[in-house]
Design an enzyme around this catalytic site. Structure first.
Site, PDB file in Angstrom:
ATOM      1  CB  ALA A   1      49.469  46.071  42.315  1.00 22.28           C
ATOM      2  CB  ALA A   2      44.151  44.592  42.835  1.00 20.28           C
TER       3      ALA A   2
ATOM      4  CB  THR B   1      36.057  47.248  40.549  1.00 25.37           C
ATOM      5  OG1 THR B   1      34.911  46.549  40.101  1.00 25.37           O
ATOM      6  CG2 THR B   1      36.144  47.065  42.059  1.00 25.37           C
TER       7      THR B   1
ATOM      8  CD  GLU C   1      33.245  43.022  40.384  1.00 24.08           C
ATOM      9  OE1 GLU C   1      33.194  42.236  41.332  1.00 24.08           O
ATOM     10  OE2 GLU C   1      33.748  42.740  39.283  1.00 24.08           O
TER      11      GLU C   1
ATOM     12  CE1 TYR D   1      39.036  42.956  42.802  1.00 22.67           C
ATOM     13  CE2 TYR D   1      36.772  42.983  41.996  1.00 22.67           C
ATOM     14  CZ  TYR D   1      38.077  43.426  41.918  1.00 22.67           C
ATOM     15  OH  TYR D   1      38.431  44.351  40.951  1.00 22.67           O
TER      16      TYR D   1
ATOM     17  CE  LYS E   1      40.327  47.546  43.353  1.00 23.14           C
ATOM     18  NZ  LYS E   1      41.752  47.780  42.987  1.00 23.14           N
TER      19      LYS E   1
ATOM     20  CG  LEU F   1      32.264  35.197  30.968  1.00 17.26           C
ATOM     21  CD1 LEU F   1      31.725  33.890  31.502  1.00 17.26           C
ATOM     22  CD2 LEU F   1      31.124  36.186  30.774  1.00 17.26           C
TER      23      LEU F   1
ATOM     24  CG  ASP G   1      24.550  31.673  40.717  1.00 12.50           C
ATOM     25  OD1 ASP G   1      25.525  32.108  40.064  1.00 12.50           O
ATOM     26  OD2 ASP G   1      23.494  32.313  40.875  1.00 12.50           O
TER      27      ASP G   1
HETATM   28  P1  NAD Z   1      45.306  41.141  37.207  1.00 11.36           P
HETATM   29  O1  NAD Z   1      44.932  40.161  38.248  1.00 11.36           O
HETATM   30  O2  NAD Z   1      45.356  40.716  35.780  1.00 11.36           O
HETATM   31  O3  NAD Z   1      46.747  41.751  37.544  1.00 11.36           O
HETATM   32  C1  NAD Z   1      47.106  42.136  38.830  1.00 11.36           C
HETATM   33  C2  NAD Z   1      48.601  42.433  38.840  1.00 11.36           C
HETATM   34  O4  NAD Z   1      48.959  42.860  40.164  1.00 11.36           O
HETATM   35  C3  NAD Z   1      49.473  41.218  38.518  1.00 11.36           C
HETATM   36  O5  NAD Z   1      50.526  41.580  37.655  1.00 11.36           O
HETATM   37  C4  NAD Z   1      50.016  40.794  39.874  1.00 11.36           C
HETATM   38  O6  NAD Z   1      51.296  40.162  39.804  1.00 11.36           O
HETATM   39  C5  NAD Z   1      50.098  42.140  40.587  1.00 11.36           C
HETATM   40  N1  NAD Z   1      50.029  41.985  42.040  1.00 11.36           N
HETATM   41  C6  NAD Z   1      49.110  41.280  42.748  1.00 11.36           C
HETATM   42  N2  NAD Z   1      49.398  41.345  44.066  1.00 11.36           N
HETATM   43  C7  NAD Z   1      50.502  42.130  44.189  1.00 11.36           C
HETATM   44  C8  NAD Z   1      51.277  42.589  45.285  1.00 11.36           C
HETATM   45  N3  NAD Z   1      50.969  42.239  46.551  1.00 11.36           N
HETATM   46  N4  NAD Z   1      52.334  43.393  45.063  1.00 11.36           N
HETATM   47  C9  NAD Z   1      52.650  43.752  43.780  1.00 11.36           C
HETATM   48  N5  NAD Z   1      51.972  43.332  42.701  1.00 11.36           N
HETATM   49  C10 NAD Z   1      50.912  42.540  42.906  1.00 11.36           C
HETATM   50  O7  NAD Z   1      44.311  42.360  37.419  1.00 11.36           O
HETATM   51  P2  NAD Z   1      43.632  43.319  36.336  1.00 11.36           P
HETATM   52  O8  NAD Z   1      42.418  42.679  35.811  1.00 11.36           O
HETATM   53  O9  NAD Z   1      44.678  43.830  35.419  1.00 11.36           O
HETATM   54  O10 NAD Z   1      43.153  44.505  37.282  1.00 11.36           O
HETATM   55  C11 NAD Z   1      43.996  45.614  37.559  1.00 11.36           C
HETATM   56  C12 NAD Z   1      43.255  46.589  38.443  1.00 11.36           C
HETATM   57  O11 NAD Z   1      42.058  47.016  37.808  1.00 11.36           O
HETATM   58  C13 NAD Z   1      42.837  46.010  39.793  1.00 11.36           C
HETATM   59  O12 NAD Z   1      43.024  46.999  40.772  1.00 11.36           O
HETATM   60  C14 NAD Z   1      41.356  45.698  39.617  1.00 11.36           C
HETATM   61  O13 NAD Z   1      40.678  45.762  40.841  1.00 11.36           O
HETATM   62  C15 NAD Z   1      40.945  46.818  38.670  1.00 11.36           C
HETATM   63  N6  NAD Z   1      39.783  46.553  37.821  1.00 11.36           N
HETATM   64  C16 NAD Z   1      39.772  45.417  37.039  1.00 11.36           C
HETATM   65  C17 NAD Z   1      38.691  45.207  36.186  1.00 11.36           C
HETATM   66  C18 NAD Z   1      38.652  44.011  35.275  1.00 11.36           C
HETATM   67  O14 NAD Z   1      37.645  43.782  34.598  1.00 11.36           O
HETATM   68  N7  NAD Z   1      39.709  43.210  35.189  1.00 11.36           N
HETATM   69  C19 NAD Z   1      37.631  46.116  36.154  1.00 11.36           C
HETATM   70  C20 NAD Z   1      37.687  47.256  36.973  1.00 11.36           C
HETATM   71  C21 NAD Z   1      38.784  47.457  37.792  1.00 11.36           C
HETATM   72  P1  TYD Z   2      34.277  37.468  35.920  1.00  9.17           P
HETATM   73  O1  TYD Z   2      34.963  37.538  34.603  1.00  9.17           O
HETATM   74  O2  TYD Z   2      34.839  36.583  36.983  1.00  9.17           O
HETATM   75  O3  TYD Z   2      34.180  38.980  36.431  1.00  9.17           O
HETATM   76  P2  TYD Z   2      33.325  39.596  37.687  1.00  9.17           P
HETATM   77  O4  TYD Z   2      32.886  38.493  38.557  1.00  9.17           O
HETATM   78  O5  TYD Z   2      34.355  40.452  38.337  1.00  9.17           O
HETATM   79  O6  TYD Z   2      32.209  40.360  37.069  1.00  9.17           O
HETATM   80  O7  TYD Z   2      32.791  37.037  35.688  1.00  9.17           O
HETATM   81  C1  TYD Z   2      31.937  37.758  34.827  1.00  9.17           C
HETATM   82  C2  TYD Z   2      30.554  37.126  34.894  1.00  9.17           C
HETATM   83  O8  TYD Z   2      30.624  35.813  34.341  1.00  9.17           O
HETATM   84  C3  TYD Z   2      30.065  36.945  36.319  1.00  9.17           C
HETATM   85  O9  TYD Z   2      28.647  37.173  36.333  1.00  9.17           O
HETATM   86  C4  TYD Z   2      30.354  35.495  36.638  1.00  9.17           C
HETATM   87  C5  TYD Z   2      30.219  34.813  35.297  1.00  9.17           C
HETATM   88  N1  TYD Z   2      31.080  33.645  35.080  1.00  9.17           N
HETATM   89  C6  TYD Z   2      30.536  32.426  34.625  1.00  9.17           C
HETATM   90  O10 TYD Z   2      29.312  32.305  34.432  1.00  9.17           O
HETATM   91  N2  TYD Z   2      31.376  31.377  34.417  1.00  9.17           N
HETATM   92  C7  TYD Z   2      32.717  31.450  34.636  1.00  9.17           C
HETATM   93  O11 TYD Z   2      33.437  30.443  34.462  1.00  9.17           O
HETATM   94  C8  TYD Z   2      33.270  32.703  35.087  1.00  9.17           C
HETATM   95  C9  TYD Z   2      34.742  32.854  35.347  1.00  9.17           C
HETATM   96  C10 TYD Z   2      32.413  33.777  35.282  1.00  9.17           C
END
Ligand code: NAD
Ligand code: TYD
Length: 352
Positions: A85-86, A133, A135, A158, A162, A198, A288
């Site tokens: 959750a995040a 992440t 990041e 963000y 994290k 993206l 940007d």
């Molecule tokens: P997401 O935004 O799709 O889902 C987040 C979920 O957390 C949602 O279901 C939301 O309802 C729940 N949530 C948010 N705030 C909450 C709270 N206060 N209490 C309870 N539930 C809550 O996120 P995701 O992309 O599935 O990412 C999941 C995890 O993986 C995160 O910790 C993120 O930092 C990490 N992560 C994501 C990526 C990516 O590319 N998406 C990459 C590396 C790590």
């Molecule tokens: P994003 O999916 O938001 O993931 P993160 O910022 O966590 O890496 O974005 C991926 C890359 O794509 C990032 O360099 C920002 C860029 N981006 C765009 O150029 N246009 C968009 O509309 C979005 C959402 C992201």
């Protein structure tokens, strides 16, 4: 190898959490508890296939609510917690960081306290796995990789939130001997990803023939991994990872944003019987992102060597699976794009 009775997953209605719950539910006979606040990013319908199964339980809980979190922990007594959750979107963290501080930092702290309390008499065989992440490591120039030992240097609200939660998790290991593991993963793609990130944003905009906003010069690089490969790495870590350790997870698949958008345009053109370049006219270079990290690249030798983890999917196959999922689930996209998300988009992002 560890085994569990009850795995509590936080954020199981989000993108990666949904895929993880489906994965672990199929692979094990564990009891699965999903706690999720159902923010704009959480969709309870994602898990409709298992919602009536007798070893799956959903609780709508905000992880910052200590009283409720403690009572859920007491009720189910999980022996493993997998904490997804995040608040997860960098752009949203730029427009409004507070939710990120609350959920990502205070929420993680609240869960750690609840686990410490639940397991205070005996933490043998228990595990708190924290999902993080790449990041947190900051931004790379043209060369180099993030290692588990790379110093943290987060740049966005963000990634800073994290990074903060990662440090608190590590502090609970060192200070209280709480059994923890952490994984830092690169950018995921796959089914159920909210169409603000993206890849799903571009796919859904191409389908609707809307503008494709590319930030800056489009040359920023991300390392893309299919969500199922992330989740099978997490599965390996919770069962075999060394307590107290961090594992990097990556796709070893660096792609510039503009190349990614061009690939998506071409693949969708092929699937929709259009000319190869038909959708590229939708590409718009826009202002940007503030503090936009230039390049992420993960070294994931540690998890490969220690746990024998390997990616199962190549990019070409997995991006096709992803595109096909969005083509077959237009209603899902419509559902999540309306409501709260739509309001937010109109307020903050009308240029998209
Ligand atoms: P997401 O935004 O799709 O889902 C987040 C979920 O957390 C949602 O279901 C939301 O309802 C729940 N949530 C948010 N705030 C909450 C709270 N206060 N209490 C309870 N539930 C809550 O996120 P995701 O992309 O599935 O990412 C999941 C995890 O993986 C995160 O910790 C993120 O930092 C990490 N992560 C994501 C990526 C990516 O590319 N998406 C990459 C590396 C790590
Ligand atoms: P994003 O999916 O938001 O993931 P993160 O910022 O966590 O890496 O974005 C991926 C890359 O794509 C990032 O360099 C920002 C860029 N981006 C765009 O150029 N246009 C968009 O509309 C979005 C959402 C992201």
């Amino acid at each position: 190898m560890r085994k569990f009775d009850t795995v509590l997953v936080t954020g199981g209605c989000g993108f990666i959490g949904t895929n993880f719950i489906k994965y672990i539910f199929d692979k094990t006979n564990y009891k699965i508890i999903n706690i999720d606040a159902l923010t704009y990013a959480g969709n309870i319908k994602n898990l409709i296939d298992i919602e009536n199964k007798d070893r799956y339980f959903f609780e709508r809980v905000n992880i910052c609510d200590a009283k409720k979190v403690n009572s859920i922990f007491e009720k189910y007594k999980p022996d493993c917690i997998v904490h997804f959750a995040a608040e997860s979107h960098v752009d949203r963290s730029i427009f409004g960081p507070k939710n990120f501080i609350d959920t990502n930092i205070i929420g993680t702290f609240t869960l750690l306290e609840a686990a410490r309390n639940l397991w205070k008499d005996n933490s043998d065989g228990k595990l708190f796995h924290h999902i993080s992440t790449d990041e947190v490591y900051g931004s790379l120039s043209d060369t180099g990789y993030f290692y588990e030992t790379t110093a943290y240097d987060p740049r966005s609200p963000y990634s800073a939130s994290k990074a903060s939660s990662d440090h608190i998790v590590k502090a609970y290991y060192h200070t209280y001997n709480l059994p923890v593991t952490i994984s830092n993963c690169s950018n995921n793609y796959g089914p159920y990803q909210f169409p603000e990130k993206l890849i799903p944003l571009m796919i859904s905009n191409i389908i609707e023939e809307k503008d494709l906003p590319v930030y800056g010069d489009g040359k920023n690089i991300r390392d893309w991994i299919f969500v199922e490969d992330h989740n099978n790495a997490v599965f390996d870590i919770i069962h075999n990872g060394r307590v107290g350790e961090t594992y990097n997870i990556g796709g070893e698949n660096e792609i510039t944003n503009i190349d990614m958008v061009n690939i998506l345009c071409e693949k969708l053109a092929y699937k929709m019987n259009k000319d190869k370049d038909y959708y590229k006219k939708l590409i718009k270079f826009v202002k940007d992102r503030a503090g936009h990290d230039r390049r992420y690249a993960i070294n994931c030798d540690k998890i490969k060597k220690e746990l024998g983890w390997q990616r199962q999917y190549d990019f070409n196959t997995a991006i096709d699976i992803t595109i096909d999922w969005y083509l077959n689930n237009k209603e899902w996209v419509y559902d999540v794009k309306s409501g709260e998300y739509q309001k937010w988009i109109e307020l903050n992002y009308s240029s998209k």
